[in-house]
Design a protein around this motif. Sequence first.
Motif, short mmCIF file in Angstrom:
data_model
loop_
_atom_site.label_atom_id
_atom_site.label_comp_id
_atom_site.label_asym_id
_atom_site.label_seq_id
_atom_site.Cartn_x
_atom_site.Cartn_y
_atom_site.Cartn_z
N ARG A 65 0.87 -1.18 0.00
CA ARG A 65 0.00 0.00 0.00
C ARG A 65 0.91 1.23 0.00
O ARG A 65 2.04 1.16 0.52
N THR A 121 -14.24 0.04 -7.22
CA THR A 121 -13.09 0.50 -6.43
C THR A 121 -12.25 -0.70 -6.00
O THR A 121 -12.73 -1.84 -5.99
N GLU A 166 -0.91 6.37 1.83
CA GLU A 166 -2.33 6.60 2.20
C GLU A 166 -3.10 5.29 2.36
O GLU A 166 -4.34 5.29 2.41
N GLY A 167 -2.37 4.19 2.35
CA GLY A 167 -3.04 2.89 2.51
C GLY A 167 -3.70 2.43 1.22
O GLY A 167 -4.57 1.55 1.23
N LYS A 168 -3.26 3.00 0.08
CA LYS A 168 -3.91 2.65 -1.19
C LYS A 168 -3.11 1.61 -1.95
O LYS A 168 -1.88 1.61 -1.92
N PRO A 222 -7.87 -2.10 3.41
CA PRO A 222 -7.24 -2.39 4.70
C PRO A 222 -6.34 -3.62 4.60
O PRO A 222 -6.67 -4.58 3.92
N GLU A 223 -5.23 -3.56 5.31
CA GLU A 223 -4.27 -4.65 5.25
C GLU A 223 -4.58 -5.67 6.34
O GLU A 223 -4.92 -5.30 7.46
N TYR A 272 -11.28 -1.34 -2.99
CA TYR A 272 -11.87 -1.91 -1.77
C TYR A 272 -13.00 -2.88 -2.14
O TYR A 272 -13.08 -4.00 -1.65
N LYS A 274 -5.79 3.33 -8.01
CA LYS A 274 -5.48 2.93 -6.63
C LYS A 274 -6.65 3.25 -5.71
O LYS A 274 -7.41 4.19 -5.95
N GLY A 275 -6.78 2.45 -4.67
CA GLY A 275 -7.82 2.72 -3.68
C GLY A 275 -7.42 2.13 -2.35
O GLY A 275 -6.55 1.25 -2.28
N GLU A 276 -8.07 2.63 -1.32
CA GLU A 276 -7.74 2.15 0.03
C GLU A 276 -8.26 0.74 0.24
O GLU A 276 -9.44 0.47 -0.02
#
Length: 698
Positions: A428, A580, A431-433, A614-615, A582, A610-612
């Motif tokens: 990521r 997206t 920004e976590g993307k 969560p890991e 996500y 790109k998109g957020e």
Amino acid sequence: MKEINVLPEYNPGEINFNPIPLFQYRASLKDEVSKGKITIDEALKLYRAMLLIRNFEFMVVDLSTGNFVPYDGFKFIGATHLYVGEEANAVGIMSVLNKDDYITSTHRGHGHSVAKGLFAIYQMDDNQLKKFLGDWPTDNYGSLREAAIDYHLFQAMAELLGKEEGYCHGRGGGMHIADFYTGNLGANAIVGGSFAIATGAAMAVQKQGLDRIVVCIIGDGAMNNGIAHEAMNWASQRQWKKGLPIVYYIENNQYGMTGQQRGEVTGIDYLSQRGAGYNNVNMHAETIWGMNVLTVREAMLRVRERLLNGEGPILVESMTYRFLGHNYKDKGVAYRSEEEKKAWMNEDPVTRLKNELIEMGALTERDAEHENEIARKKIEEITKKAANATDPVPKDMYRGLYAETTSDNIGEEYRTKNLLKKPRKYTRDSEGKMLFRHAVAEALTEEMIRDKRVIVYGEDVADYGGAYQVTLGLLDIFGRERIFNTPISEAAIVGTGLGAAMVGLRPVVEIMYIDFILLAMDQLGNQVAKARFMFGGKMTIPLVIRTTIGGGKGYAGQHSQSLEAIVAHFPGIKVVIPSTAYDVKGLLKTAIRDDNPVLFIEHQMLYVDKGEVPEGVDYTIPFGEARIAREGRDITVVAYSNIIKNVLSAAEILEKEDGVSVEVVDPRTLVPLDIDTIAKSVNKTGRAVVVNQAPYTG
Ligand SMILES: Cc1ncc(C[n+]2csc(CCOP(=O)(O)OP(=O)(O)O)c2C)c(N)n1
């Protein structure tokens, strides 16, 4: 992972084909008994099975012509493709199968169904018989087995008559009888429709290490359908470590509907010749005498042994004949001469075995008549019961269309224990993307680890990672058992996925571009979407078909279409179309765990967005829950996939320049569609616009 080099070799030579045997085995009952290959009791079972089929078929004639009226006002509706004359095939085949071996069947499938169930029942122990019998009353029978035979015939006839008590609750009728408990994966009214399903089932049998075989019964007409080529090539691929355990058994009754195989609609005399096109052993093809049940049995005993030895696929052509017309309305005279019919009637398999049994002193002519009378009465009784069984009611119209189950709670049972390589960690940014494409790969990796039944295949998906490198790297982690390249055979990709899903795997198959699903329309619309419903909702189809759309890349009319509406039109298949990173991860995981077929559509131009995401969070997104991509007051825009980005930009401009407040709803899934959220939004704004990249026509 490169395993085979293909070098430029131009040595002069010629290709030699091995001979293909024709009618090599000419069994007589006497020989067979003296060689200890069959007992008289076994031969009597074959005889009785043929009588049951013949009487079953003549009952269908009588029902449709009004010769037999089970109750006043009875009216027969439905198909009548009868098997009279061909009984030696079904009985010879099924008599050598194990209960758990699989068959697929055809529109002319009553005989297959009757025989498969019958010989499976002969093998059942008491517990299995009780399970099979359910609530069927057994008091009036001498044994559970006897009761099971009646119940079996009743369910077959009730299905034909469209009754709730039928094998498929009457949703399939005479051309779609299936019984998963006895390995009957179903008959098919699309000529050739079961080729790929059976092939996928064989693939699943092999991948799960089951000691079973698959018999794909098809007509001679089906051999000229494109799917025949795709399926037989699929089964013959060198990449299989062992030969697939499948036999394609052609019931060559000389005609399609009326088109004649030899001398008219093909250029060859024997369809077994086609075997030479698929591998260097001609698929062990042979042509056999299909009017003699002992010949069929002998051939199938050899076939079964070979298949269990890993020597498949096999092609068997049985020369046979239907004594009646294509269906009861066709008198079979416009295209067949009296001389021809008479010659084949002299080959009648029932009379042949009867005469042999009489010759051996196992029967008298009177016994034989008595046997026929027993069969006739049995069929008459079960037909009366079946005709008086329950008609489905309109409120149950959609029952069985979709499974309610998922694989969410499988726990550790199917977890992949051995990975060939540590899975890649998809990074990521600050920004976590992450890339949309990586979100797809991450979902696939996690689900393949979570459930070893998940396999991935499609064109170029293995070493190369697919046309958009989405699956790149999975081969190193899971190996070719779990992810493999396929021939460019879209229909077979989809159809084998269905067969494999019916037999225990959870395939994720890829069609490179949605434009190419047009080559797989029968498999998608007639097979994948309808199988569960037509087979009475009795099995699940955990199949995901990933595909891409890509309007806007300058690839013209055959690589740019958005055809999601076509597939959404078929009841029985879910359609998912994320926008997206996500969503694509969560929805793909839901799709893989769903027990229904899902068409999963990814936009090529989203892959590098790109998109957020969560890991390390194992999240899924439920189907049928739209996302409000932007809140607004004045107008609702429903949009999905890549175009939603344009919609969101336009909404900003409208807000800024005209003070119009746009609400954007992303349905995420088209089937099921979250009408409530859309309606709620439209109720609020009073206006609605739908934006997508699909054609305006239709
Ligand atoms: C794809 C497709 N095309 C045409 C038909 C109409 N049709 C039904 S049965 C049949 C003949 C099939 O011939 P064959 O495969 O040899 O089986 P048989 O009827 O001889 O048992 C035809 C043309 C169909 N059901 N499906």
